[in-house]
Design a protein around this motif. Structure first.
Motif, short mmCIF file in Angstrom:
data_model
loop_
_atom_site.label_atom_id
_atom_site.label_comp_id
_atom_site.label_asym_id
_atom_site.label_seq_id
_atom_site.Cartn_x
_atom_site.Cartn_y
_atom_site.Cartn_z
N PRO A 6 0.77 -1.18 0.10
CA PRO A 6 0.11 -0.05 0.01
C PRO A 6 0.99 1.32 -0.03
CG PRO A 6 0.04 -1.03 2.35
CD PRO A 6 0.58 -1.99 1.36
N MET A 7 0.11 2.21 -0.34
CA MET A 7 1.03 3.52 -0.75
C MET A 7 1.10 4.17 0.67
SD MET A 7 0.47 7.02 -3.23
CE MET A 7 -1.34 7.28 -2.43
N PRO A 8 1.94 4.57 1.36
CA PRO A 8 1.93 5.56 2.38
C PRO A 8 0.86 6.48 2.53
CG PRO A 8 4.11 4.95 1.92
CD PRO A 8 3.45 4.71 0.72
N GLY A 9 0.11 6.48 3.52
CA GLY A 9 -1.12 7.47 3.27
C GLY A 9 -2.37 7.26 2.64
N GLY A 10 -2.18 6.16 1.74
CA GLY A 10 -3.16 5.93 0.83
C GLY A 10 -4.09 5.00 1.31
N GLN A 11 -5.38 4.62 0.86
CA GLN A 11 -6.39 3.86 1.64
C GLN A 11 -5.75 2.15 0.94
OE1 GLN A 11 -10.54 4.53 1.12
NE2 GLN A 11 -10.39 6.41 1.87
N PHE A 12 -5.86 1.37 1.63
CA PHE A 12 -5.66 0.12 1.22
C PHE A 12 -7.00 -0.75 1.42
CE2 PHE A 12 -3.89 -4.25 2.10
CZ PHE A 12 -3.20 -4.48 1.04
N PRO A 13 -7.61 -1.37 0.25
CA PRO A 13 -8.85 -2.03 0.33
C PRO A 13 -8.73 -3.47 1.30
CG PRO A 13 -8.31 -1.57 -1.86
CD PRO A 13 -6.85 -1.26 -1.19
N VAL A 14 -9.36 -3.78 1.88
CA VAL A 14 -9.43 -5.03 2.74
C VAL A 14 -10.39 -6.25 2.11
CG1 VAL A 14 -10.37 -6.39 4.96
CG2 VAL A 14 -9.13 -3.86 4.99
N GLY A 15 -9.53 -7.38 1.73
CA GLY A 15 -10.42 -8.22 0.92
C GLY A 15 -11.51 -8.74 1.63
N SER A 16 -12.59 -9.40 0.78
CA SER A 16 -13.68 -9.72 1.35
C SER A 16 -13.40 -10.82 2.48
CB SER A 16 -14.76 -10.10 0.32
OG SER A 16 -14.18 -11.51 -0.42
N GLY A 17 -12.64 -11.55 2.27
CA GLY A 17 -12.14 -12.70 3.26
C GLY A 17 -11.69 -12.31 4.76
N ASP A 18 -11.51 -10.93 4.62
CA ASP A 18 -10.89 -10.22 6.10
C ASP A 18 -11.73 -9.52 6.58
OD1 ASP A 18 -8.29 -11.79 5.71
OD2 ASP A 18 -7.40 -10.06 4.68
N LEU A 19 -13.23 -9.34 6.23
CA LEU A 19 -14.01 -8.46 6.72
C LEU A 19 -14.23 -8.86 8.18
CD1 LEU A 19 -16.24 -7.52 3.66
CD2 LEU A 19 -14.53 -6.35 4.71
N GLU A 20 -14.05 -10.00 8.54
CA GLU A 20 -14.37 -10.59 9.86
C GLU A 20 -13.20 -10.47 10.85
OE1 GLU A 20 -16.55 -14.09 9.98
OE2 GLU A 20 -18.12 -13.41 8.67
N ARG A 21 -11.99 -9.68 10.26
CA ARG A 21 -10.86 -9.53 11.22
C ARG A 21 -11.22 -8.84 12.69
NH1 ARG A 21 -6.76 -6.75 7.50
NH2 ARG A 21 -7.40 -5.01 8.88
N GLU A 22 -10.46 -9.37 13.53
CA GLU A 22 -10.61 -8.77 14.77
C GLU A 22 -10.76 -7.37 15.20
OE1 GLU A 22 -9.09 -8.95 19.38
OE2 GLU A 22 -8.46 -10.64 18.05
N ASP A 23 -9.79 -6.79 14.34
CA ASP A 23 -9.65 -5.26 14.41
C ASP A 23 -10.89 -4.59 13.51
OD1 ASP A 23 -8.15 -6.15 12.05
OD2 ASP A 23 -7.30 -4.19 11.75
N VAL B 35 -3.06 4.27 6.83
CA VAL B 35 -2.16 4.29 8.09
C VAL B 35 -1.94 6.06 7.90
CG1 VAL B 35 0.23 4.13 8.78
CG2 VAL B 35 -0.90 2.27 7.58
N VAL B 36 -2.04 6.42 9.39
CA VAL B 36 -2.09 7.81 9.58
C VAL B 36 -1.08 7.74 10.80
CG1 VAL B 36 -4.05 8.78 8.33
CG2 VAL B 36 -4.33 7.99 10.66
N ALA B 37 -1.14 8.75 11.67
CA ALA B 37 -0.60 8.70 13.16
C ALA B 37 -1.82 7.74 13.78
CB ALA B 37 -0.69 9.82 13.90
N GLY B 38 -1.63 6.57 13.64
CA GLY B 38 -2.61 5.54 13.99
C GLY B 38 -3.17 4.74 12.89
N LEU B 39 -4.22 4.55 12.63
CA LEU B 39 -5.16 3.81 11.83
C LEU B 39 -6.58 4.13 11.37
CD1 LEU B 39 -4.16 1.52 9.80
CD2 LEU B 39 -5.36 -0.03 11.31
N ASN B 40 -6.69 4.69 10.29
CA ASN B 40 -8.27 5.01 9.78
C ASN B 40 -8.97 3.74 9.31
OD1 ASN B 40 -8.69 7.67 10.86
ND2 ASN B 40 -7.67 8.52 8.69
N TYR B 41 -10.04 3.43 9.70
CA TYR B 41 -10.84 2.20 9.13
C TYR B 41 -11.87 2.95 8.17
CZ TYR B 41 -8.55 -0.84 12.32
OH TYR B 41 -7.52 -1.69 12.88
N TYR B 42 -12.11 2.69 6.86
CA TYR B 42 -13.23 3.24 6.18
C TYR B 42 -14.21 2.09 6.04
CZ TYR B 42 -10.59 7.23 5.27
OH TYR B 42 -9.46 8.27 5.46
N LEU B 43 -15.20 2.08 6.43
CA LEU B 43 -16.06 0.98 6.73
C LEU B 43 -17.31 1.30 6.24
CD1 LEU B 43 -15.55 -0.12 10.33
CD2 LEU B 43 -14.23 -1.05 8.33
#
Length: 145
Positions: A43-60, A92-100
């Motif tokens: 992923p590009m630093p600062g860019g959004q990285f899509p989460v695969g459909s198989g990982d949508l139930e990841r704990e975080d 990835v920012v100063a932490g992590l943004n989740y776009y859901l």
């Protein structure tokens, strides 16, 4: 005859050195191509990285979605529970943004009312979640599943 043998020897050494140089350049080019291909998958630093459909139930992902559900329940005075996360991306920012995009079941209402929201949830280095944006998705007859 000694000059001819010496000239032949020099030519042989030159050809061997040129061949060795070409082999080293070929190996370097192969390594460079492999590194570029690997970098393209990251992923590009600062860019959004899509989460695969198989990982949508990841704990975080689920924890971020639950933070959004709590926020929506309290700010909109609704009784809702998480049905599923339908789309996710991280940044990835100063932490992590989740776009859901989350699908919620409305509790206590008539029938099986579902609501869909686009949310942005921030997780800081302290691992605490905070909701920074919420918008309800209003589906139309030509945009629904």
């Amino acid at each position: 005859s000694a000059i001819t043998a010496g000239g032949s020897h020099s030519l042989c050494v030159f050809v061997m050195r040129a061949t060795l140089l070409l082999l080293v350049l070929l190996i370097a080019a192969t390594v460079l191509v492999a590194l570029c291909a690997e970098a393209a998958r990251m992923p590009m630093p600062g860019g959004q990285f899509p989460v695969g459909s198989g990982d949508l139930e990841r704990e975080d992902i689920v924890a971020a979605a639950q933070a959004a559900v709590s926020h929506i329940s309290s700010t909109q005075n609704l009784r809702v529970q998480l049905s599923r996360v339908t789309r996710a991306a991280t940044q990835v920012v100063a932490g992590l943004n989740y776009y859901l995009t989350v699908e919620l079941d409305e509790l206590g209402g008539a029938g099986n009312a579902k609501r869909t929201y686009d949310v942005v949830v921030y997780r800081g280095f302290d691992r605490k979640y905070s909701v920074s944006r919420v918008s309800e998705v209003h589906e139309t007859s030509f945009g629904s599943e």
